[in-house]
Design a protein around this motif. Structure first.
Motif, PDB file in Angstrom:
ATOM      1  N   TYR A 110       0.840  -1.203   0.000  1.00  0.00           N
ATOM      2  CA  TYR A 110       0.000   0.000   0.000  1.00  0.00           C
ATOM      3  C   TYR A 110       0.871   1.248   0.000  1.00  0.00           C
ATOM      4  O   TYR A 110       1.801   1.364   0.806  1.00  0.00           O
ATOM      5  CB  TYR A 110      -0.918   0.020   1.238  1.00  0.00           C
TER       6      TYR A 110
ATOM      7  N   ALA B 253      -0.961   1.534  12.111  1.00  0.00           N
ATOM      8  CA  ALA B 253      -1.403   0.955  10.838  1.00  0.00           C
ATOM      9  C   ALA B 253      -0.383  -0.059  10.322  1.00  0.00           C
ATOM     10  O   ALA B 253      -0.751  -1.107   9.778  1.00  0.00           O
ATOM     11  CB  ALA B 253      -1.612   2.065   9.799  1.00  0.00           C
TER      12      ALA B 253
ATOM     13  N   SER C  98      -0.931  -3.261  12.255  1.00  0.00           N
ATOM     14  CA  SER C  98      -2.109  -3.975  11.745  1.00  0.00           C
ATOM     15  C   SER C  98      -1.776  -4.666  10.429  1.00  0.00           C
ATOM     16  O   SER C  98      -2.168  -5.812  10.188  1.00  0.00           O
ATOM     17  CB  SER C  98      -3.271  -2.998  11.508  1.00  0.00           C
ATOM     18  N   PHE C  99      -1.049  -3.957   9.580  1.00  0.00           N
ATOM     19  CA  PHE C  99      -0.621  -4.513   8.289  1.00  0.00           C
ATOM     20  C   PHE C  99       0.271  -5.733   8.525  1.00  0.00           C
ATOM     21  O   PHE C  99       0.089  -6.781   7.897  1.00  0.00           O
ATOM     22  CB  PHE C  99       0.121  -3.419   7.527  1.00  0.00           C
TER      23      PHE C  99
ATOM     24  N   PHE D 173      -5.103   6.998   6.535  1.00  0.00           N
ATOM     25  CA  PHE D 173      -4.833   5.939   5.567  1.00  0.00           C
ATOM     26  C   PHE D 173      -6.008   5.737   4.617  1.00  0.00           C
ATOM     27  O   PHE D 173      -5.815   5.329   3.470  1.00  0.00           O
ATOM     28  CB  PHE D 173      -4.494   4.623   6.291  1.00  0.00           C
ATOM     29  N   ARG D 174      -7.219   6.018   5.096  1.00  0.00           N
ATOM     30  CA  ARG D 174      -8.369   5.911   4.188  1.00  0.00           C
ATOM     31  C   ARG D 174      -8.309   6.996   3.119  1.00  0.00           C
ATOM     32  O   ARG D 174      -8.580   6.762   1.952  1.00  0.00           O
ATOM     33  CB  ARG D 174      -9.669   6.054   4.979  1.00  0.00           C
TER      34      ARG D 174
ATOM     35  N   TRP E 119     -11.348  -2.170   6.496  1.00  0.00           N
ATOM     36  CA  TRP E 119     -11.531  -0.726   6.320  1.00  0.00           C
ATOM     37  C   TRP E 119     -11.739  -0.012   7.653  1.00  0.00           C
ATOM     38  O   TRP E 119     -11.140   1.042   7.915  1.00  0.00           O
ATOM     39  CB  TRP E 119     -12.714  -0.483   5.376  1.00  0.00           C
TER      40      TRP E 119
ATOM     41  N   GLU F  24     -10.692  -0.678  10.484  1.00  0.00           N
ATOM     42  CA  GLU F  24      -9.503  -0.673  11.350  1.00  0.00           C
ATOM     43  C   GLU F  24      -8.422   0.280  10.845  1.00  0.00           C
ATOM     44  O   GLU F  24      -7.385   0.441  11.479  1.00  0.00           O
ATOM     45  CB  GLU F  24      -8.910  -2.087  11.446  1.00  0.00           C
ATOM     46  N   ARG F  25      -8.676   0.895   9.690  1.00  0.00           N
ATOM     47  CA  ARG F  25      -7.651   1.801   9.147  1.00  0.00           C
ATOM     48  C   ARG F  25      -7.851   3.202   9.698  1.00  0.00           C
ATOM     49  O   ARG F  25      -8.976   3.700   9.746  1.00  0.00           O
ATOM     50  CB  ARG F  25      -7.753   1.851   7.613  1.00  0.00           C
TER      51      ARG F  25
ATOM     52  N   ARG G 239      -2.271   0.565  -4.598  1.00  0.00           N
ATOM     53  CA  ARG G 239      -1.904  -0.704  -3.959  1.00  0.00           C
ATOM     54  C   ARG G 239      -1.508  -1.678  -5.051  1.00  0.00           C
ATOM     55  O   ARG G 239      -1.935  -1.532  -6.204  1.00  0.00           O
ATOM     56  CB  ARG G 239      -3.057  -1.261  -3.115  1.00  0.00           C
TER      57      ARG G 239
ATOM     58  N   GLU H  72      -0.547   7.000  14.279  1.00  0.00           N
ATOM     59  CA  GLU H  72      -1.393   6.315  13.297  1.00  0.00           C
ATOM     60  C   GLU H  72      -0.569   5.476  12.338  1.00  0.00           C
ATOM     61  O   GLU H  72      -0.956   4.362  11.975  1.00  0.00           O
ATOM     62  CB  GLU H  72      -2.215   7.336  12.492  1.00  0.00           C
TER      63      GLU H  72
ATOM     64  N   VAL I  72      -5.971  -4.756   5.451  1.00  0.00           N
ATOM     65  CA  VAL I  72      -6.510  -4.482   6.782  1.00  0.00           C
ATOM     66  C   VAL I  72      -7.976  -4.051   6.609  1.00  0.00           C
ATOM     67  O   VAL I  72      -8.272  -3.225   5.731  1.00  0.00           O
ATOM     68  CB  VAL I  72      -5.688  -3.365   7.470  1.00  0.00           C
TER      69      VAL I  72
END
Lengths: 128, 128
Positions: free
Chosen positions: B73, B90, B93-94, B111-112, B104, B106-107, B118, B86, B102
């Motif tokens: 990403y 993130a 999580s990744f 990052f959104r 959506w 949880e982002r 990607r 953040e 991940v």
């Protein structure tokens, strides 16, 4: 042996015709055209795969060139009707390169203008 | 064991101050800040590496999250002063995800909004 993969985004939409509501997904045809070209001319280490969304969205057609231990390049604004020769030639240059970095003067104009991003291979270490 | 690498672009410039000629390279500081955070809090499988140019250029700070057999990403428009928490969260999580995708919800918001592109892992096959 495959040393480069062309990932083609098949999701992004392009307006077609005069009707603002009309659109097509030109990446779908581009996958087929590149696949036929590779079957006809010899693969030269290059494979093509359609992908549901490379998350660029606004610059169809968008592709990514990827290969093991190579930099990945994302290229947009590609014309599926006029630039298949350039795409296949650029993918072959990428496949033949050691690390995915093709000399600037060997890149077609569409690849110089259309670069969206690049990402190093995972083992990349920079001297800062 | 590293399961995710944060590549931080250290080349892109951001205007600083009122002088149009003034600019800095905020990615350079961001590499240091993330590195210090990872050393302090535990790496959690995450590494950070500065990179000379991810070729995005217009959306500093830009990073890429990469990992073996994961989607990559690219995220831009990150604030190096306010969003280090953040970014590190993130990346964790990744790292913990199976394939780099991940969920959506949880982002983090940055990052959104900041997704540039990607790219799937090399062995990705799509059913068309």
């Amino acid at each position: 042996m495959t040393t480069a993969t062309i990932f083609v985004c098949i999701s992004c939409r392009r307006s077609s015709g005069d009707d603002e509501e009309s659109s097509d997904q030109p990446g779908r045809g581009l996958v087929e055209t590149i696949g036929a070209r590779l079957r006809g001319d010899g693969r030269g280490g290059v494979a093509v795969t359609g992908v549901e969304c490379l998350a660029v969205c606004t610059r169809p057609c968008t592709i990514a060139l990827s290969g093991a231990n190579k930099w990945t390049y994302l290229i947009g604004d590609l014309d599926p009707d006029r630039q298949v020769d350039e795409i296949v030639a650029a993918a072959r240059s990428f496949a033949a390169s050691e690390n995915g970095i093709v000399p600037w003067h060997e890149r077609p104009a569409s690849f110089r203008k259309g670069v969206i991003a690049r990402v190093p291979p995972l083992d990349h270490k920079e001297l800062l």
